[in-house]
Motif scaffolding. Structure first.
Motif, short mmCIF file in Angstrom:
data_model
loop_
_atom_site.label_atom_id
_atom_site.label_comp_id
_atom_site.label_asym_id
_atom_site.label_seq_id
_atom_site.Cartn_x
_atom_site.Cartn_y
_atom_site.Cartn_z
N ASN A 177 35.82 25.03 -11.04
CA ASN A 177 36.14 26.35 -10.58
C ASN A 177 35.48 27.56 -11.70
OD1 ASN A 177 37.91 25.56 -8.55
ND2 ASN A 177 39.59 25.49 -9.65
N ALA A 178 34.83 26.94 -12.63
CA ALA A 178 34.35 27.86 -13.53
C ALA A 178 33.02 28.67 -13.01
CB ALA A 178 33.87 26.91 -14.82
N GLU A 179 32.19 27.92 -11.95
CA GLU A 179 31.11 28.72 -11.40
C GLU A 179 31.61 29.78 -10.84
OE1 GLU A 179 28.16 26.51 -9.20
OE2 GLU A 179 27.83 28.23 -8.07
N ARG A 180 32.50 29.80 -9.72
CA ARG A 180 33.12 30.90 -9.10
C ARG A 180 33.52 31.93 -10.17
NH1 ARG A 180 34.70 33.50 -3.94
NH2 ARG A 180 34.51 35.37 -5.02
N PHE A 181 34.32 31.73 -11.22
CA PHE A 181 34.91 32.47 -11.96
C PHE A 181 33.60 33.22 -12.77
CE2 PHE A 181 37.36 32.65 -16.49
CZ PHE A 181 38.50 33.86 -15.96
#
Ligand code: HAM
Length: 432
Positions: free
Chosen positions: A342-346
């Motif tokens: 989920n870090a890319e979306r964050f």
């Protein structure tokens, strides 16, 4: 030579503007736009390609530009001759007539863009170069001449350029110039034995251009030549006086240069050039302009006075770089590195949030571990890396790391809650 495999290079005299100077160009153009908009000048853009006869008629058949320097070609499909604009004023005058822009009002316009002249390339002289072109159309008084000169003076000030001299002259009206022309021809005819073939030809077609000659042999002949100022009538004299009085009251220094004739035929009355005193040779003019009250009529429009100037951007950028006048701006301020679930979306969301607050932000693309991403971040020129891993996502935090820290506080990598991120990054920028 095998063209299929050889490297293709740019055309001589036509330069790539590489990334580092690209930032300076953008800064210069931003300063110019803000300055010109603040004076009510609006952007008008004309095509690079125009009919060849537009330039022949405007600039004059017997000028270096038209005789030797135009990139012209015949379109096979219709047999028309087109030319890559060797200057922008003629195109602006054409557009103003074509779209009837002076129908019920005067116009203040500007354009920034490329210009093409087939000259011998050297430092400061290129075959594709760029101009900031500023024109005031429909105004006849010396007040607007002074406004334009004052705008150019302010530009040098805003760019931090020093040692720039203003040369001013009046070319009078065409009847005054014809009387002067006759006197000048008579003077130079006494020296025909020392004139080269080019000058002999020029003597009868465009003798004023001989005054521009830099050749040592010509200097004494030019020094003794009659002065155009002695042939000016009352109206021309009082126009020049009106410009000078306004420049005096604005505190703009100038010198009257009676030999300043400019290389384009459309001028009358006021002409001026800004010269970089530290530069040698003919490439020291960073800006030139003047009045062209007859051009619009010459191009088939209803008679209307006009005046303008053009700045040579390459020459100004060179002076800015030499004097470190403009601060080199960073490509971007913040690089967001991200890894984990989920870090890319964050990262994308935080990128949008920061851009909305006025930061320039790159979000890492192309994957890679943090080490690779931080190497990219450092190469990108960013000042700050925002690092987002699984833990940052789950705790809604961001880790900040500074490249080239400027104080003790910045030396430490630190983790801040999302709610404080903007404030923390802002305080770093404010500190600068
Ligand atoms: P210009 O004096 O031919 O005037 O050009 C203006 C400026 O463009 C020069 O002062 C110089 O800084 C730059 N420049 C000229 N040739 C080159 C070159 N080969 N390489 C690099 N820079 C160059 C005009 O073009 C008129 N249209 C100015 C004007 C506007 N007059 C009235 N309105």
């Amino acid at each position: 030579m095998n063209h299929a495999l050889s490297k293709i290079r740019a055309i001589r005299g036509m330069n790539d503007i590489l990334l580092e100077s690209g930032g300076l160009w953008e800064q210069l153009e931003d300063i110019v736009r803000v300055l010109l908009n603040s004076y009510g000048y609006r952007n008008l853009r004309t095509p690079i390609l125009e009919h060849t006869h537009l330039f022949k008629r405007s600039i004059g058949e017997v000028t270096d530009i038209v005789e030797k320097e135009m990139y012209s070609f015949v379109d096979d499909l219709n047999g028309h001759s087109f030319t890559m604009r060797p200057e922008i004023t003629a195109g602006i005058a054409r557009a103003v007539i074509e779209h009837n822009l002076l129908y019920d009002r005067s116009q203040r316009v500007y354009t920034i863009g490329p210009v093409f002249r087939h000259e011998r390339p050297q430092q400061g002289r290129y075959r594709q170069f760029h101009q900031i072109n500023v024109e005031a159309l429909g105004f006849s008084g010396p007040d607007i001449d002074a406004e334009l000169i004052s705008i150019s003076a302010q530009l040098w000030k805003k760019l931090g350029l020093k040692n720039i001299r203003l040369d001013l002259n009046s070319l009078g009206q065409s009847e005054e110039r014809s009387l002067y022309r006759a006197a000048l021809i008579k003077h130079i005819e006494r020296y025909t034995s020392v004139l080269d073939d080019g000058k002999k030809k020029r003597l009868y077609s465009n003798p004023l251009r001989i005054l521009d000659s830099k050749e040592p042999l010509m200097q004494e002949i030019i020094r003794q030549a009659p002065l155009l100022s002695d042939f000016l009538g009352q109206n021309s004299k009082s126009h020049l006086k009106g410009v000078c009085q306004r420049l005096d009251s604005l505190g703009i220094e100038y010198s009257i240069n009676p030999k300043l004739v400019r290389g384009l035929d459309y001028y009358n009355l006021t002409v001026f050039e800004w010269i970089s005193v530290d530069q040698q040779g003919t490439q020291n003019a960073i800006c030139g302009g003047g009045r062209y009250d007859g051009l619009i009529e010459l191009l088939g429009g209803k008679p209307a006075p006009a005046v303008g100037f053009a700045v040579g951007i390459e020459r100004v950028i060179y002076l800015c770089q030499k004097g470190a006048a403009l601060k080199q701006i960073y490509a971007c301020e913040i690089y967001i590195a991200h890894s984990g679930e989920n870090a890319e979306r964050f990262a994308i969301d935080i990128g949008e949030l920061l851009r909305g607050k006025g930061f320039s932000v790159i979000v890492n693309a192309g994957g890679g571990n943090f080490k690779t991403q931080l190497r990219r971040a450092s190469k990108s020129g960013a000042r700050i890396a925002v690092i987002l891993g699984t833990e940052e996502v789950s705790t809604q935090c961001a880790t900040i790391r500074f490249f080239n820290p400027s104080n003790q506080e910045e030396k430490k990598q630190k983790r801040v809650p999302l709610g404080e991120l903007v404030q923390t990054l802002k305080s770093v920028n404010d500190y600068d």
